[in-house]
Design a protein around this motif. Sequence first.
Motif, PDB file in Angstrom:
ATOM      1  N   PRO A 135      -1.664 -64.563 -70.993  1.00  0.00           N
ATOM      2  CA  PRO A 135      -2.837 -64.224 -71.783  1.00  0.00           C
ATOM      3  C   PRO A 135      -4.051 -63.950 -70.898  1.00  0.00           C
ATOM      4  CG  PRO A 135      -1.677 -66.029 -72.800  1.00  0.00           C
ATOM      5  CD  PRO A 135      -1.012 -65.800 -71.493  1.00  0.00           C
ATOM      6  N   ALA A 136      -4.874 -63.058 -71.376  1.00  0.00           N
ATOM      7  CA  ALA A 136      -6.006 -62.611 -70.570  1.00  0.00           C
ATOM      8  C   ALA A 136      -6.981 -63.733 -70.261  1.00  0.00           C
ATOM      9  CB  ALA A 136      -6.722 -61.479 -71.286  1.00  0.00           C
ATOM     10  N   THR A 137      -7.067 -64.700 -71.132  1.00  0.00           N
ATOM     11  CA  THR A 137      -8.036 -65.791 -70.937  1.00  0.00           C
ATOM     12  C   THR A 137      -7.545 -66.839 -69.958  1.00  0.00           C
ATOM     13  OG1 THR A 137      -7.105 -66.965 -72.833  1.00  0.00           O
ATOM     14  CG2 THR A 137      -8.975 -65.505 -73.240  1.00  0.00           C
ATOM     15  N   SER A 138      -6.294 -66.735 -69.538  1.00  0.00           N
ATOM     16  CA  SER A 138      -5.734 -67.785 -68.674  1.00  0.00           C
ATOM     17  C   SER A 138      -6.042 -67.556 -67.211  1.00  0.00           C
ATOM     18  CB  SER A 138      -4.217 -67.856 -68.864  1.00  0.00           C
ATOM     19  OG  SER A 138      -3.623 -66.618 -68.470  1.00  0.00           O
ATOM     20  N   GLY A 139      -6.494 -66.372 -66.855  1.00  0.00           N
ATOM     21  CA  GLY A 139      -6.772 -66.127 -65.448  1.00  0.00           C
ATOM     22  C   GLY A 139      -7.340 -64.742 -65.264  1.00  0.00           C
ATOM     23  N   PRO A 140      -7.802 -64.437 -64.051  1.00  0.00           N
ATOM     24  CA  PRO A 140      -8.363 -63.116 -63.798  1.00  0.00           C
ATOM     25  C   PRO A 140      -7.275 -62.037 -63.866  1.00  0.00           C
ATOM     26  CG  PRO A 140      -8.155 -64.351 -61.757  1.00  0.00           C
ATOM     27  CD  PRO A 140      -7.831 -65.299 -62.859  1.00  0.00           C
ATOM     28  N   PRO A 141      -7.607 -60.872 -64.331  1.00  0.00           N
ATOM     29  CA  PRO A 141      -6.604 -59.812 -64.412  1.00  0.00           C
ATOM     30  C   PRO A 141      -6.139 -59.352 -63.041  1.00  0.00           C
ATOM     31  CG  PRO A 141      -8.785 -58.972 -64.949  1.00  0.00           C
ATOM     32  CD  PRO A 141      -8.922 -60.433 -64.841  1.00  0.00           C
ATOM     33  N   THR A 142      -6.945 -59.504 -62.049  1.00  0.00           N
ATOM     34  CA  THR A 142      -6.579 -59.082 -60.693  1.00  0.00           C
ATOM     35  C   THR A 142      -6.322 -60.323 -59.862  1.00  0.00           C
ATOM     36  OG1 THR A 142      -7.998 -57.153 -60.910  1.00  0.00           O
ATOM     37  CG2 THR A 142      -7.314 -57.749 -58.699  1.00  0.00           C
ATOM     38  N   ALA A 143      -5.253 -60.273 -59.122  1.00  0.00           N
ATOM     39  CA  ALA A 143      -4.898 -61.431 -58.307  1.00  0.00           C
ATOM     40  C   ALA A 143      -5.954 -61.672 -57.240  1.00  0.00           C
ATOM     41  CB  ALA A 143      -3.531 -61.224 -57.669  1.00  0.00           C
ATOM     42  N   ASP A 144      -6.306 -62.929 -57.050  1.00  0.00           N
ATOM     43  CA  ASP A 144      -7.274 -63.283 -56.015  1.00  0.00           C
ATOM     44  C   ASP A 144      -6.551 -63.562 -54.702  1.00  0.00           C
ATOM     45  OD1 ASP A 144      -6.103 -65.754 -56.436  1.00  0.00           O
ATOM     46  OD2 ASP A 144      -7.733 -66.484 -57.718  1.00  0.00           O
ATOM     47  N   SER A 145      -7.310 -63.995 -53.712  1.00  0.00           N
ATOM     48  CA  SER A 145      -6.744 -64.207 -52.376  1.00  0.00           C
ATOM     49  C   SER A 145      -5.728 -65.338 -52.357  1.00  0.00           C
ATOM     50  CB  SER A 145      -7.873 -64.510 -51.389  1.00  0.00           C
ATOM     51  OG  SER A 145      -8.608 -65.664 -51.801  1.00  0.00           O
ATOM     52  N   VAL A 146      -5.961 -66.380 -53.148  1.00  0.00           N
ATOM     53  CA  VAL A 146      -5.022 -67.504 -53.181  1.00  0.00           C
ATOM     54  C   VAL A 146      -3.705 -67.049 -53.797  1.00  0.00           C
ATOM     55  CG1 VAL A 146      -4.627 -69.821 -54.070  1.00  0.00           C
ATOM     56  CG2 VAL A 146      -6.911 -69.176 -53.284  1.00  0.00           C
ATOM     57  N   THR A 147      -3.776 -66.240 -54.866  1.00  0.00           N
ATOM     58  CA  THR A 147      -2.557 -65.755 -55.510  1.00  0.00           C
ATOM     59  C   THR A 147      -1.791 -64.830 -54.572  1.00  0.00           C
ATOM     60  OG1 THR A 147      -3.701 -65.903 -57.636  1.00  0.00           O
ATOM     61  CG2 THR A 147      -1.673 -64.608 -57.561  1.00  0.00           C
ATOM     62  N   ARG A 148      -2.503 -63.938 -53.861  1.00  0.00           N
ATOM     63  CA  ARG A 148      -1.832 -63.051 -52.926  1.00  0.00           C
ATOM     64  C   ARG A 148      -1.171 -63.823 -51.796  1.00  0.00           C
ATOM     65  NH1 ARG A 148      -6.596 -60.040 -53.855  1.00  0.00           N
ATOM     66  NH2 ARG A 148      -7.476 -60.787 -51.881  1.00  0.00           N
ATOM     67  N   ALA A 149      -1.805 -64.945 -51.351  1.00  0.00           N
ATOM     68  CA  ALA A 149      -1.188 -65.745 -50.296  1.00  0.00           C
ATOM     69  C   ALA A 149       0.084 -66.405 -50.795  1.00  0.00           C
ATOM     70  CB  ALA A 149      -2.182 -66.800 -49.802  1.00  0.00           C
TER      71      ALA A 149
END
Length: 463
Positions: free
Chosen positions: A84-98
Amino acid sequence: MRRRILHVAVVAVSVALVLFGIPLALAARATVLSEERGELERTALLASRQVGPDFLAGDPVELPRVEDDKKVAVYDSSLTHRSPATSGPPTADSVTRAAARGVEADGVVGADLVVAVPVTVAEKVIAVVRVAAPTSQTLTATLLAWAALVLCAGLALAVAVLVARRQARFLSTPLEALAVTAERVASGDLQTRTEPLGTPELVRLAQTQNDMLDRLCELITRERRLTAEISHQLRTPLTGLALGLQNALSRDGSSAAADPHASLADALGQVRDLELTIDHVIQLARPQGRALGADPVRSVAEVCAQIQRRWHGPLSEAGRALFVTAQTDLALPLPQFVVTEVLKILMDNATRHGAGRVTVVFRDLGSFVAIDVADEGSVQASGEELFRRGQSGSDGLGIGLALGRSIAEAYGGRLALARQQPTRFTLMVPLSPTPSEPDPTPVSDDPGQSESAADSREPESRS
């Protein structure tokens, strides 16, 4: 002093609290962050179990329910947001990419603390689960931990102040008592003493001060006693010396004025006797001088003549008789100082406080000579009371008999009250100048013994 001790204790405790409090505050902050990361990691691992092999085929993911302050998001291998859109940013951040590289990652992104966990199938990352929580929660928990530390530090400081006040009172009270005692001593009160209290060092200090005051009082008492004894022993000889010198200076035709040289020679002899008396009394007053050594001697005959010469006139003027009897060899040597000074005291007491005739009897006891001085008066006090300093004599200082006993004992002799009524004192002196401890011959309390012995022979001299 109490304030100074309290100030030192507070400063020391404050420095210790600062030195320990800063590392503890940093450790508390690190602990809060670690616990928060651990909580987010557990939530991410729990959510990763919901991502199965069908995730790549588009199967929706049912995320577990979490606290309202946490947000859970899932991203596929291409880092596309699949939750769901409210659960997190639509674009992956640096932590997610790592985390997409196959390792867990965490960090602070904006105002959130983020933890990302990769989901692998056949050693291939098919998804990334991202869990985030506001950093304000971590800050709140850190502030609460620091508040607890400050509260504990304040409590520790309060306890330290209470302990410091008690310890300051424990340390200062004995010192204040010592100061009060010193002030009283400075004002002249030498009888005040300090109760030993406090630490062993303070107890030792108080005991040392008390011992010092005891020695000081003993020294002052000894000096006062010496002054009183010298005054007592010199009072009568100085009076006689003054009268003799007045007679030598007179020009009324008397025999003394006719031969002033004889009067001056007699005065010189009295002065020398006074010097000897002062030397012996000073030696007797010293702590190490209570046992006197050898003394010039005089024969029994010389002592009898001296008694007649000195006391015949005063007793005749009072209408009283003097009997001097020697029941021993007249050539026997007697220690000059002890016999002269003690007989001076006994004869002075008999003249001042006695009544009727005065009888002096010399008796041979082998290695000792007993000298009885008796009169027809009486004494009310017992022997021990009579020889206690301050008790002898109704109008005197109460020094004579006590001093006489001290002189006799210093030479190895003895002075005692043999009879109360009629009064008789007995002086026992050794014949040797340096006697050993005497074997005291009991002084008889039989009223008739001395008189019967005195009556058995005619007096050697009578007046």
